[in-house]
Design a protein around this motif. Structure first.
Motif, PDB file in Angstrom:
ATOM      1  N   VAL A 156      10.306 -15.245 -69.878  1.00  0.00           N
ATOM      2  CA  VAL A 156       9.553 -14.261 -70.663  1.00  0.00           C
ATOM      3  C   VAL A 156      10.421 -13.037 -70.938  1.00  0.00           C
ATOM      4  CG1 VAL A 156       7.643 -12.600 -70.595  1.00  0.00           C
ATOM      5  CG2 VAL A 156       7.236 -14.982 -69.956  1.00  0.00           C
ATOM      6  N   GLU A 157      11.068 -12.548 -69.900  1.00  0.00           N
ATOM      7  CA  GLU A 157      11.918 -11.369 -70.050  1.00  0.00           C
ATOM      8  C   GLU A 157      13.039 -11.620 -71.057  1.00  0.00           C
ATOM      9  OE1 GLU A 157      14.570  -8.248 -67.295  1.00  0.00           O
ATOM     10  OE2 GLU A 157      13.799 -10.111 -66.427  1.00  0.00           O
ATOM     11  N   ALA A 158      13.630 -12.808 -71.002  1.00  0.00           N
ATOM     12  CA  ALA A 158      14.731 -13.135 -71.911  1.00  0.00           C
ATOM     13  C   ALA A 158      14.255 -13.191 -73.362  1.00  0.00           C
ATOM     14  CB  ALA A 158      15.360 -14.462 -71.512  1.00  0.00           C
ATOM     15  N   ILE A 159      13.162 -13.868 -73.607  1.00  0.00           N
ATOM     16  CA  ILE A 159      12.675 -14.027 -74.988  1.00  0.00           C
ATOM     17  C   ILE A 159      12.134 -12.701 -75.527  1.00  0.00           C
ATOM     18  CG2 ILE A 159      11.064 -15.243 -76.498  1.00  0.00           C
ATOM     19  CD1 ILE A 159      13.353 -16.965 -75.317  1.00  0.00           C
ATOM     20  N   GLU A 160      11.371 -11.988 -74.725  1.00  0.00           N
ATOM     21  CA  GLU A 160      10.871 -10.684 -75.186  1.00  0.00           C
ATOM     22  C   GLU A 160      12.020  -9.707 -75.386  1.00  0.00           C
ATOM     23  OE1 GLU A 160       6.252 -10.391 -73.685  1.00  0.00           O
ATOM     24  OE2 GLU A 160       7.791  -9.435 -72.435  1.00  0.00           O
ATOM     25  N   GLY A 161      13.055  -9.825 -74.565  1.00  0.00           N
ATOM     26  CA  GLY A 161      14.218  -8.954 -74.717  1.00  0.00           C
ATOM     27  C   GLY A 161      14.938  -9.165 -76.034  1.00  0.00           C
ATOM     28  N   MET A 162      14.788 -10.355 -76.611  1.00  0.00           N
ATOM     29  CA  MET A 162      15.372 -10.641 -77.923  1.00  0.00           C
ATOM     30  C   MET A 162      14.402 -10.329 -79.062  1.00  0.00           C
ATOM     31  SD  MET A 162      17.531 -14.186 -77.372  1.00  0.00           S
ATOM     32  CE  MET A 162      16.614 -15.030 -76.096  1.00  0.00           C
ATOM     33  N   GLY A 163      13.219  -9.827 -78.706  1.00  0.00           N
ATOM     34  CA  GLY A 163      12.228  -9.502 -79.727  1.00  0.00           C
ATOM     35  C   GLY A 163      11.389 -10.677 -80.166  1.00  0.00           C
ATOM     36  N   GLY A 164      11.333 -11.725 -79.356  1.00  0.00           N
ATOM     37  CA  GLY A 164      10.612 -12.930 -79.739  1.00  0.00           C
ATOM     38  C   GLY A 164       9.179 -12.956 -79.256  1.00  0.00           C
ATOM     39  N   ARG A 165       8.341 -13.665 -80.022  1.00  0.00           N
ATOM     40  CA  ARG A 165       6.971 -13.964 -79.594  1.00  0.00           C
ATOM     41  C   ARG A 165       6.992 -15.235 -78.774  1.00  0.00           C
ATOM     42  NH1 ARG A 165       2.623 -14.019 -84.133  1.00  0.00           N
ATOM     43  NH2 ARG A 165       1.352 -14.095 -82.240  1.00  0.00           N
ATOM     44  N   ILE A 166       5.995 -15.401 -77.904  1.00  0.00           N
ATOM     45  CA  ILE A 166       6.059 -16.432 -76.871  1.00  0.00           C
ATOM     46  C   ILE A 166       5.031 -17.537 -77.074  1.00  0.00           C
ATOM     47  CG2 ILE A 166       5.533 -16.823 -74.417  1.00  0.00           C
ATOM     48  CD1 ILE A 166       6.955 -14.159 -73.868  1.00  0.00           C
ATOM     49  N   ILE A 167       5.510 -18.768 -76.900  1.00  0.00           N
ATOM     50  CA  ILE A 167       4.641 -19.925 -76.691  1.00  0.00           C
ATOM     51  C   ILE A 167       4.815 -20.302 -75.227  1.00  0.00           C
ATOM     52  CG2 ILE A 167       4.111 -22.303 -77.336  1.00  0.00           C
ATOM     53  CD1 ILE A 167       5.556 -21.723 -80.015  1.00  0.00           C
ATOM     54  N   LEU A 168       3.767 -20.180 -74.441  1.00  0.00           N
ATOM     55  CA  LEU A 168       3.849 -20.420 -72.999  1.00  0.00           C
ATOM     56  C   LEU A 168       3.674 -21.910 -72.737  1.00  0.00           C
ATOM     57  CD1 LEU A 168       4.319 -18.548 -70.574  1.00  0.00           C
ATOM     58  CD2 LEU A 168       1.848 -18.531 -70.212  1.00  0.00           C
ATOM     59  N   MET A 169       4.789 -22.568 -72.472  1.00  0.00           N
ATOM     60  CA  MET A 169       4.794 -24.016 -72.320  1.00  0.00           C
ATOM     61  C   MET A 169       4.329 -24.436 -70.923  1.00  0.00           C
ATOM     62  SD  MET A 169       8.494 -24.595 -74.154  1.00  0.00           S
ATOM     63  CE  MET A 169       8.439 -26.394 -74.086  1.00  0.00           C
ATOM     64  N   ALA A 170       3.887 -25.695 -70.846  1.00  0.00           N
ATOM     65  CA  ALA A 170       3.462 -26.242 -69.562  1.00  0.00           C
ATOM     66  C   ALA A 170       4.674 -26.408 -68.649  1.00  0.00           C
ATOM     67  CB  ALA A 170       2.763 -27.576 -69.763  1.00  0.00           C
ATOM     68  N   SER A 171       4.436 -26.360 -67.340  1.00  0.00           N
ATOM     69  CA  SER A 171       5.505 -26.373 -66.339  1.00  0.00           C
ATOM     70  C   SER A 171       5.408 -27.596 -65.444  1.00  0.00           C
ATOM     71  CB  SER A 171       5.415 -25.099 -65.485  1.00  0.00           C
ATOM     72  OG  SER A 171       6.213 -25.209 -64.324  1.00  0.00           O
ATOM     73  N   ARG A 172       6.478 -28.386 -65.434  1.00  0.00           N
ATOM     74  CA  ARG A 172       6.539 -29.519 -64.504  1.00  0.00           C
ATOM     75  C   ARG A 172       6.545 -29.041 -63.058  1.00  0.00           C
ATOM     76  NH1 ARG A 172      11.571 -32.780 -67.362  1.00  0.00           N
ATOM     77  NH2 ARG A 172      10.489 -33.487 -69.248  1.00  0.00           N
ATOM     78  N   ALA A 173       7.238 -27.933 -62.819  1.00  0.00           N
ATOM     79  CA  ALA A 173       7.300 -27.398 -61.448  1.00  0.00           C
ATOM     80  C   ALA A 173       5.931 -26.964 -60.963  1.00  0.00           C
ATOM     81  CB  ALA A 173       8.280 -26.228 -61.400  1.00  0.00           C
ATOM     82  N   LEU A 174       5.110 -26.422 -61.869  1.00  0.00           N
ATOM     83  CA  LEU A 174       3.766 -25.987 -61.485  1.00  0.00           C
ATOM     84  C   LEU A 174       2.903 -27.183 -61.094  1.00  0.00           C
ATOM     85  CD1 LEU A 174       1.563 -23.903 -61.128  1.00  0.00           C
ATOM     86  CD2 LEU A 174       1.214 -23.903 -63.609  1.00  0.00           C
ATOM     87  N   GLY A 217       9.329 -21.633 -70.659  1.00  0.00           N
ATOM     88  CA  GLY A 217       8.951 -22.613 -69.652  1.00  0.00           C
ATOM     89  C   GLY A 217       9.579 -22.313 -68.307  1.00  0.00           C
ATOM     90  N   THR A 218       9.734 -23.362 -67.502  1.00  0.00           N
ATOM     91  CA  THR A 218      10.319 -23.195 -66.162  1.00  0.00           C
ATOM     92  C   THR A 218      11.330 -24.295 -65.863  1.00  0.00           C
ATOM     93  OG1 THR A 218       8.645 -24.543 -65.010  1.00  0.00           O
ATOM     94  CG2 THR A 218       8.145 -22.196 -65.323  1.00  0.00           C
ATOM     95  N   GLU A 219      11.911 -24.907 -66.903  1.00  0.00           N
ATOM     96  CA  GLU A 219      12.726 -26.100 -66.664  1.00  0.00           C
ATOM     97  C   GLU A 219      14.007 -25.813 -65.892  1.00  0.00           C
ATOM     98  OE1 GLU A 219      14.226 -24.722 -70.709  1.00  0.00           O
ATOM     99  OE2 GLU A 219      12.430 -24.572 -69.479  1.00  0.00           O
ATOM    100  N   HIS A 220      14.405 -24.544 -65.776  1.00  0.00           N
ATOM    101  CA  HIS A 220      15.584 -24.232 -64.963  1.00  0.00           C
ATOM    102  C   HIS A 220      15.255 -24.243 -63.474  1.00  0.00           C
ATOM    103  CE1 HIS A 220      13.425 -20.489 -65.516  1.00  0.00           C
ATOM    104  NE2 HIS A 220      14.153 -19.887 -64.607  1.00  0.00           N
ATOM    105  N   LEU A 221      13.982 -24.426 -63.152  1.00  0.00           N
ATOM    106  CA  LEU A 221      13.529 -24.559 -61.769  1.00  0.00           C
ATOM    107  C   LEU A 221      13.242 -26.028 -61.510  1.00  0.00           C
ATOM    108  CD1 LEU A 221      12.502 -23.244 -59.089  1.00  0.00           C
ATOM    109  CD2 LEU A 221      10.257 -23.063 -60.201  1.00  0.00           C
ATOM    110  N   THR A 222      14.015 -26.653 -60.640  1.00  0.00           N
ATOM    111  CA  THR A 222      13.844 -28.076 -60.365  1.00  0.00           C
ATOM    112  C   THR A 222      12.630 -28.293 -59.467  1.00  0.00           C
ATOM    113  OG1 THR A 222      16.226 -28.430 -60.505  1.00  0.00           O
ATOM    114  CG2 THR A 222      14.934 -30.142 -59.431  1.00  0.00           C
ATOM    115  N   PRO A 223      11.639 -29.086 -59.925  1.00  0.00           N
ATOM    116  CA  PRO A 223      10.458 -29.338 -59.087  1.00  0.00           C
ATOM    117  C   PRO A 223      10.848 -30.014 -57.776  1.00  0.00           C
ATOM    118  CG  PRO A 223      10.097 -30.082 -61.350  1.00  0.00           C
ATOM    119  CD  PRO A 223      11.556 -29.768 -61.227  1.00  0.00           C
ATOM    120  N   GLY A 224      10.131 -29.673 -56.716  1.00  0.00           N
ATOM    121  CA  GLY A 224      10.411 -30.285 -55.426  1.00  0.00           C
ATOM    122  C   GLY A 224       9.499 -29.730 -54.356  1.00  0.00           C
ATOM    123  N   PRO A 225       9.521 -30.301 -53.183  1.00  0.00           N
ATOM    124  CA  PRO A 225       8.606 -29.889 -52.101  1.00  0.00           C
ATOM    125  C   PRO A 225       8.831 -28.463 -51.629  1.00  0.00           C
ATOM    126  CG  PRO A 225      10.274 -31.437 -51.300  1.00  0.00           C
ATOM    127  CD  PRO A 225      10.381 -31.433 -52.778  1.00  0.00           C
TER     128      PRO A 225
END
Length: 388
Positions: free
Chosen positions: A143-161, A120-128
């Motif tokens: 993505v880089e962090a999870i793939e770097g650990m060998g994980g498959r991805i569930i692309l979650m919705a983003s509040r910031a988006l 997701g993007t929760e480490h990015l605080t939504p704002g103007p």
């Protein structure tokens, strides 16, 4: 059987006597299903940590990972670090990374353990001041962090988006950029505003049907990079409509905790796979039902899972975002953890009356592992509230 005095909607108390427990499958080789089935798993808090529970995250890692093994033993996949794990609602990105790392390590110790992890993007605080490119970079970091650990991805919705997007084209830009980069096909996650009010208007429209058209356009353009999509809109009609319009290679994963039984069973035009929070709470029943379905016993599948639907609808009732409280409560009743304490103090998010009805419905659904243990723990909770 056990008898316990429980509060009713009238404010009075009535005796309730439990029925037969669920028959837990013997340890052995996990069953094989004809549906892909993930359960979104919760995290177990550490109630003895010296912290500020509403502010600090303290996780009992051993119990948390043990719960993943419990789900794998039953043949279920683990959808890791999702909203069921209080992602973005108590569990921050650093905590999620550590959770994913530990879960992936545990999965490697088993043959065929199915696991996919939320990005997701929760480490990015939504704002103007947050722009579309900021959202892209935030997704890329995870993505880089999870793939770097060998994980498959569930692309979650983003509040910031949601805050940064000015049009549906912005969603297409963000998802297109990420999907072109991922190493393996991902599962998209469309989480409705009933689960997270900050996600209202996702895909660029407050109308779910218009949003579906936008989402399907993105899926069609990038189908080779998409394993499937989980939608959590609590509407079987919308899920079926979208399911029938997906490219043949893209799976529908039901996230409908109100109507999952009939959606998984399907109809003459198709069926849904599963990525469900309720499977955390009813894992043995889910496993038994899916095993029967794989053998062609549709009636047996419904016989096991249909009684769990009223329980699920109660756990996920509005405000739906507090459903995690019910799942952790059920894990405690079933002896899967030693306490009813949650990250962020979320054990207080549901009323005593709500939890009493949950107890009744869990018993009627035959998902209590040991009714005597569950009744004893329910009595402990009543005593804490002054009703010994």
């Amino acid at each position: 059987m056990a008898t316990i005095s429980l509060p009713t909607t009238s404010g009075r108390f009535e005796n309730y006597t439990t029925g037969e427990p669920i028959k837990l499958p013997p340890k052995g080789k996990p069953p094989v299903f004809n549906r892909v089935a993930y359960g979104a798993a919760h995290v177990v808090a550490d109630p003895l940590a010296d912290n500020d529970p509403w502010l600090d995250v303290a996780i009992d890692w051993d119990k948390t990972i043990d719960f993943r093994h419990y789900m794998w033993d039953l043949g279920l996949g683990v959808a890791e670090a999702m909203d069921t794990a209080q992602r973005g609602m108590g569990l921050d990105w650093n905590g999620a990374k550590e959770l994913v790392r530990r879960a992936l390590e545990a999965a490697k110790s088993r043959d065929g353990a199915l696991i996919a992890s939320g990005v997701g993007t929760e480490h990015l605080t939504p704002g103007p001041d947050v722009k579309i490119d900021d959202v892209i970079r935030a997704y890329e970091e995870q993505v880089e962090a999870i793939e770097g650990m060998g994980g498959r991805i569930i692309l979650m919705a983003s509040r910031a988006l949601v805050k940064a997007a000015k049009s549906p084209e912005d969603y297409a830009k963000v998802y297109g950029r990420i999907l072109r980069q991922v190493k393996e096909p991902v599962i998209l996650h469309w989480l409705g505003e009933m689960f997270d009010p900050a996600l209202e208007g996702y895909w660029g429209s407050p109308d779910h049907n218009a949003a579906m058209d936008i989402c399907l356009g993105i899926i069609e353009e990038h189908a080779a990079k998409i394993d499937g999509i989980k939608i959590s809109l609590l509407s079987k009609e919308k899920e079926i409509s979208m399911r029938r319009r997906l490219p043949a290679s893209v799976k529908m994963y039901t996230g409908d905790d109100f109507n999952y039984a009939e959606l998984i069973a399907g109809d003459e035009e198709g069926y849904s796979h599963a990525l469900l929070g309720i499977f955390d709470g009813i894992a043995p029943a889910a496993s038994e039902g899916l095993a029967r379905l794989a053998k062609g016993d549709v009636q047996g599948f419904h016989g096991v899972l249909e009684p769990t639907v009223p329980l699920s609808r109660h756990i996920f009732k509005a405000p739906t975002r507090f459903y995690k409280t019910g799942l952790v409560f059920l894990a405690w009743l079933n002896g899967k953890q030693d306490h009813f304490t949650m990250v962020g103090g979320q054990q207080s998010a549901r009323s005593l009356q709500h939890l009493a009805e949950l107890f009744r419905l869990a018993d009627k659904a035959r998902v209590l592992h040991d009714p005597d243990l569950a009744a004893g723990r329910m009595k402990q909770l009543m005593a804490v509230h002054g009703y010994a």
